[in-house]
Design an enzyme around this catalytic site. Sequence first.
Site, PDB file in Angstrom:
ATOM      1  N   ASN A  72       0.857  -1.188   0.000  1.00 26.90           N
ATOM      2  CA  ASN A  72       0.000   0.000   0.000  1.00 26.90           C
ATOM      3  C   ASN A  72       0.894   1.240   0.000  1.00 26.90           C
ATOM      4  O   ASN A  72       1.713   1.421   0.904  1.00 26.90           O
ATOM      5  CB  ASN A  72      -0.908  -0.013   1.235  1.00 26.90           C
ATOM      6  CG  ASN A  72      -1.916   1.120   1.223  1.00 26.90           C
ATOM      7  OD1 ASN A  72      -1.573   2.265   0.990  1.00 26.90           O
ATOM      8  ND2 ASN A  72      -3.170   0.799   1.490  1.00 26.90           N
ATOM      9  N   HIS A  78      -5.720   3.625  -1.765  1.00 27.75           N
ATOM     10  CA  HIS A  78      -7.058   3.989  -1.296  1.00 27.75           C
ATOM     11  C   HIS A  78      -7.343   5.406  -1.757  1.00 27.75           C
ATOM     12  O   HIS A  78      -6.748   6.363  -1.255  1.00 27.75           O
ATOM     13  CB  HIS A  78      -7.114   3.892   0.230  1.00 27.75           C
ATOM     14  CG  HIS A  78      -8.456   4.207   0.810  1.00 27.75           C
ATOM     15  ND1 HIS A  78      -8.686   4.227   2.175  1.00 27.75           N
ATOM     16  CD2 HIS A  78      -9.654   4.520   0.237  1.00 27.75           C
ATOM     17  CE1 HIS A  78      -9.949   4.534   2.407  1.00 27.75           C
ATOM     18  NE2 HIS A  78     -10.553   4.728   1.241  1.00 27.75           N
ATOM     19  N   GLU A  92      -8.700   0.378  -3.213  1.00 25.60           N
ATOM     20  CA  GLU A  92      -9.551   0.496  -2.034  1.00 25.60           C
ATOM     21  C   GLU A  92     -10.481   1.687  -2.209  1.00 25.60           C
ATOM     22  O   GLU A  92     -10.052   2.766  -2.627  1.00 25.60           O
ATOM     23  CB  GLU A  92      -8.698   0.676  -0.773  1.00 25.60           C
ATOM     24  CG  GLU A  92      -7.851  -0.538  -0.442  1.00 25.60           C
ATOM     25  CD  GLU A  92      -7.074  -0.379   0.846  1.00 25.60           C
ATOM     26  OE1 GLU A  92      -6.634  -1.404   1.389  1.00 25.60           O
ATOM     27  OE2 GLU A  92      -6.899   0.769   1.307  1.00 25.60           O
ATOM     28  N   HIS A 113      -3.911  -4.299   7.854  1.00 26.70           N
ATOM     29  CA  HIS A 113      -4.051  -3.171   8.774  1.00 26.70           C
ATOM     30  C   HIS A 113      -3.202  -3.395  10.023  1.00 26.70           C
ATOM     31  O   HIS A 113      -3.439  -4.312  10.800  1.00 26.70           O
ATOM     32  CB  HIS A 113      -5.497  -2.900   9.188  1.00 26.70           C
ATOM     33  CG  HIS A 113      -5.683  -1.477   9.666  1.00 26.70           C
ATOM     34  ND1 HIS A 113      -5.842  -0.414   8.811  1.00 26.70           N
ATOM     35  CD2 HIS A 113      -5.689  -0.935  10.909  1.00 26.70           C
ATOM     36  CE1 HIS A 113      -5.968   0.706   9.489  1.00 26.70           C
ATOM     37  NE2 HIS A 113      -5.871   0.418  10.772  1.00 26.70           N
TER      38      HIS A 113
END
Length: 248
Positions: free
Chosen positions: A7, A52, A79, A201
């Site tokens: 990410n 995201h 995302e 996460h």
Amino acid sequence: MILLGVNIDHCATLRQARYRQAEATAGGPIEPDPVTLALAAERAGADGITVHLREDRRHIQERDVWRLRESIATRLNFEMACTPAMTQLALKLKPESVCLVPENRQEITTEGGLDVTAQRDRVRACVEAMNAAGIQASLFIDPDEQQIELAAQLHAPCVELHTGAYASSYPQPTSRTKEFQRLRMGAARAHELGLIVNAGHGINYVNIAEVRTLPHLHELNIGHSIISRALFTGIDEAVREMKVRMNP
């Protein structure tokens, strides 16, 4: 082998901390560039790139996702909030996968899993649209049996189990054991229902030793810890080290 999705949101966070105006007024190259980082992460062994695009555009910008779509060689995991506008954007973007996540404008980062029960109709519509377009839809949910079963009922092919509660409880052995057991049971139930099991996460270079033992794991999406480590070692070494720790 567990796959690694890197990410890169926090590369954009660093950029946006300095450059919030249009590129034409920046006075020169805008750094750091998330696309450049994504390509370096791929060269180091990342199996996919995750971004995201938040509705408030606090880090990743729409131009970033289009440049990523055109540039990366692996898979783009997009995302997104479960909204009509984001659904239409995803259908145009055509990433390999989307992950539906909750959003709260006051949060620093995503604070919990998507409440599929509360958004059942909206989630169903989005999943159906993605399935029809050949885009893998994943639901970012807490390891809760009801949420997992509903994900299967809505024909989502994949879930991403929210590991945040586990990561936060890591220093407390009793709480950590409880949260890890929830993740184990959630992963097992999702697998029983035929769902692909991803997780993410709060995963870092320490807790990965335990996270990687979760059953039926297909992919881990990791961002903050890799970007943080990259400040000291470079993105190549940060990605390679995480890959080694994921699959020793």
